[in-house]
Design a protein around this motif. Structure first.
Motif, PDB file in Angstrom:
ATOM      1  N   GLN A 207      -5.008   9.136 -22.218  1.00 35.40           N
ATOM      2  CA  GLN A 207      -4.895   7.848 -20.674  1.00 35.40           C
ATOM      3  C   GLN A 207      -5.832   6.923 -21.068  1.00 35.40           C
ATOM      4  O   GLN A 207      -5.704   6.402 -20.356  1.00 35.40           O
ATOM      5  CB  GLN A 207      -5.041   9.144 -19.305  1.00 35.40           C
ATOM      6  N   GLU A 252      -7.764   3.966  -4.974  1.00 35.65           N
ATOM      7  CA  GLU A 252      -6.867   5.204  -4.689  1.00 35.65           C
ATOM      8  C   GLU A 252      -8.099   6.430  -5.326  1.00 35.65           C
ATOM      9  O   GLU A 252      -7.449   7.612  -5.774  1.00 35.65           O
ATOM     10  CB  GLU A 252      -6.167   4.384  -6.693  1.00 35.65           C
ATOM     11  N   ASN A 253      -8.300   6.317  -6.361  1.00 35.54           N
ATOM     12  CA  ASN A 253      -9.343   7.678  -6.933  1.00 35.54           C
ATOM     13  C   ASN A 253     -10.065   8.122  -5.915  1.00 35.54           C
ATOM     14  O   ASN A 253      -9.778   9.438  -5.831  1.00 35.54           O
ATOM     15  CB  ASN A 253     -10.745   6.925  -7.368  1.00 35.54           C
ATOM     16  N   ALA A 256      -6.020   8.757  -4.008  1.00 32.25           N
ATOM     17  CA  ALA A 256      -3.963   9.398  -4.357  1.00 32.25           C
ATOM     18  C   ALA A 256      -4.793   9.666  -5.776  1.00 32.25           C
ATOM     19  O   ALA A 256      -4.392   8.587  -7.022  1.00 32.25           O
ATOM     20  CB  ALA A 256      -3.652   7.980  -4.584  1.00 32.25           C
ATOM     21  N   PRO A 257      -5.860  10.639  -6.183  1.00 34.87           N
ATOM     22  CA  PRO A 257      -6.262  10.706  -7.751  1.00 34.87           C
ATOM     23  C   PRO A 257      -4.826  11.392  -8.365  1.00 34.87           C
ATOM     24  O   PRO A 257      -5.197  10.965  -9.638  1.00 34.87           O
ATOM     25  CB  PRO A 257      -7.062  11.558  -7.520  1.00 34.87           C
ATOM     26  N   GLN A 258      -3.823  11.710  -8.052  1.00 35.88           N
ATOM     27  CA  GLN A 258      -2.868  12.130  -8.427  1.00 35.88           C
ATOM     28  C   GLN A 258      -2.642  10.782  -9.292  1.00 35.88           C
ATOM     29  O   GLN A 258      -0.986  11.583 -10.353  1.00 35.88           O
ATOM     30  CB  GLN A 258      -2.108  13.379  -7.736  1.00 35.88           C
ATOM     31  N   THR A 259      -2.024  10.078  -8.809  1.00 35.58           N
ATOM     32  CA  THR A 259      -1.792   8.876  -9.350  1.00 35.58           C
ATOM     33  C   THR A 259      -2.182   8.358 -10.550  1.00 35.58           C
ATOM     34  O   THR A 259      -1.941   7.529 -11.410  1.00 35.58           O
ATOM     35  CB  THR A 259      -1.629   7.439  -8.095  1.00 35.58           C
ATOM     36  N   VAL A 260      -3.318   9.019 -11.025  1.00 31.27           N
ATOM     37  CA  VAL A 260      -3.865   8.302 -12.289  1.00 31.27           C
ATOM     38  C   VAL A 260      -2.970   8.103 -13.516  1.00 31.27           C
ATOM     39  O   VAL A 260      -3.318   7.841 -14.635  1.00 31.27           O
ATOM     40  CB  VAL A 260      -4.939   9.644 -12.839  1.00 31.27           C
ATOM     41  N   GLY A 261      -1.961   9.411 -13.427  1.00 32.78           N
ATOM     42  CA  GLY A 261      -0.210   9.292 -14.791  1.00 32.78           C
ATOM     43  C   GLY A 261      -0.465   8.070 -14.891  1.00 32.78           C
ATOM     44  O   GLY A 261      -0.094   7.230 -15.762  1.00 32.78           O
ATOM     45  N   ARG A 263      -2.017   4.746 -13.937  1.00 33.93           N
ATOM     46  CA  ARG A 263      -2.886   4.333 -13.753  1.00 33.93           C
ATOM     47  C   ARG A 263      -2.742   2.951 -15.309  1.00 33.93           C
ATOM     48  O   ARG A 263      -3.304   2.255 -14.338  1.00 33.93           O
ATOM     49  CB  ARG A 263      -4.260   5.203 -13.908  1.00 33.93           C
ATOM     50  N   GLN A 332     -16.006  10.567  -7.656  1.00 31.95           N
ATOM     51  CA  GLN A 332     -15.585  10.503  -6.227  1.00 31.95           C
ATOM     52  C   GLN A 332     -16.292   9.996  -5.423  1.00 31.95           C
ATOM     53  O   GLN A 332     -16.612   8.835  -5.126  1.00 31.95           O
ATOM     54  CB  GLN A 332     -14.912  11.617  -5.201  1.00 31.95           C
TER      55      GLN A 332
END
Length: 352
Positions: A207, A252-253, A256-261, A263, A332
């Motif tokens: 990533q 976002e961090n 919505a940290p689950q959106t890191v994919g 990023r 965070q």
């Protein structure tokens, strides 16, 4: 709570909040026209980006203040010095004026006469003594009938020598533009905080590679297009967008940290904006196309080197400290402080 306190201290202590500190380095753009024993030197400075005292004097001089104009004339004679064939060139008429662009630019002009018209031309740039330690000058040397040569005067390189006897005797400015690129990214706190926000919650090497690659490719595209004059976006639009990108990724961090994919897509989108910001260091140079290509290549390499160095230094300890049982909430905490700083910059850049 320890992680949040540490995150705040790390960023608030190391990075002062404010528009003047979103870029800690500043660049003056200079030209030196040589015709026989006559020189014409011009320096353009953005007063809001230099040492506050020096910037205020420059701005007052541009507005017609006679005492400030005399002080600036003394600056020109003392901090921009030239000689040909071992004999100093004598300063002549000096003028100080605003650029008329509404962005705080001041133009300094100085004519000089030299006892000799040939031999080694020595250029000494000591502007950091009055404009701040992080001030740097990009100078384009133009000798009648020859291609221009570009030099970058940075903190540890304040002197250049050119043999006027030969068209090919001047050294390439390529290493200087590499240094300028490194300085621009390392001194651009807003760009570094954006990178930090992009990578703060990333835990996969793959990533990280995707995000850094996407950001690099995207900003390289817009940097090249803007520097070559193919795209032009006013800084009044670009600078607020850069601040907004910092706030967006930091939030976002947090939420919505689950959106890191995905990023890497965010990195690519905002990388286009940051590339326009990088281009501001080159677009006002008025270089020939060949000289701009060389400057662009060196500058872009420097930006990438600075960016990779930042990632290599910051990411491993951040990943180690963020593991369960250590300071798991540190990303965070950092993101919260980054979001606040980005919001301050956004407001300041919108209302400026």
């Amino acid at each position: 709570m320890i992680a949040w306190g540490l995150g705040f201290l790390l960023l608030a202590g190391l990075v002062p909040v404010g528009a003047a500190w979103s870029h800690v380095s500043s660049t003056g753009l200079a030209t030196l026209d040589v015709e026989g024993g006559r020189l014409a030197y011009r320096l353009t400075v953005v007063t809001s980006e230099v040492d506050p005292l020096g910037g205020e004097i420059l701005w007052r001089a541009a507005g017609g203040d006679r005492q400030a104009t005399g002080t600036v004339a003394g600056f020109l004679r003392a901090y921009a010095r030239f000689s040909i064939g071992g004999e100093a060139c004598a300063p002549g008429p000096i003028a100080v004026r605003g650029a008329g662009t509404g962005d705080g630019k001041v133009v300094l002009d100085m004519a000089l006469s030299c006892p000799k018209a040939s031999g080694p031309l020595v250029i000494v740039d000591d502007w950091p003594e009055v404009l701040g330690a992080h001030f740097q000058t990009v100078l384009s040397l133009r000798v009648a009938g020859r291609p221009s040569h570009e030099f970058v005067f940075v903190e540890d390189r304040r002197r250049a020598t050119v043999d006027l006897a030969g068209a090919d005797a001047a050294p390439s400015g390529f290493p200087g533009f590499v240094a300028l690129g490194v300085e621009h990214i390392v001194g651009g706190i807003d760009h570094l905080l954006f990178l930090l926000a992009l990578l703060a919650v990333v835990r996969s090497v793959w990533q990280t590679v995707k995000i850094v690659t996407a950001f690099t490719l995207a900003h390289s595209v817009t940097l090249s297009l803007a520097a070559l004059g193919l795209v032009e976006v006013p800084s009044a639009i670009v600078e607020p967008l850069i601040a907004a990108s910092i706030v967006w990724v930091a939030l976002e961090n947090l939420f919505a940290p689950q959106t890191v994919g995905r990023r890497w897509l965010v990195a690519a989108l905002f990388g286009l904006v940051h590339g326009l910001g990088f281009a501001s260091a080159l677009t006002d140079l008025d270089l020939s196309r060949a000289a701009m290509v060389q400057a662009l290549l060196g500058f872009n390499i420097g930006v990438e080197l600075g960016q990779l160095a930042f990632v290599a230094v910051v990411l491993p300890p951040l990943a180690w400290a963020s593991r369960p049982g250590r300071l798991a909430r540190l990303p965070q905490a950092l993101s919260a402080v980054v979001a606040v700083m980005g919001a301050v910059w956004l407001v300041e850049r919108v209302v400026a």
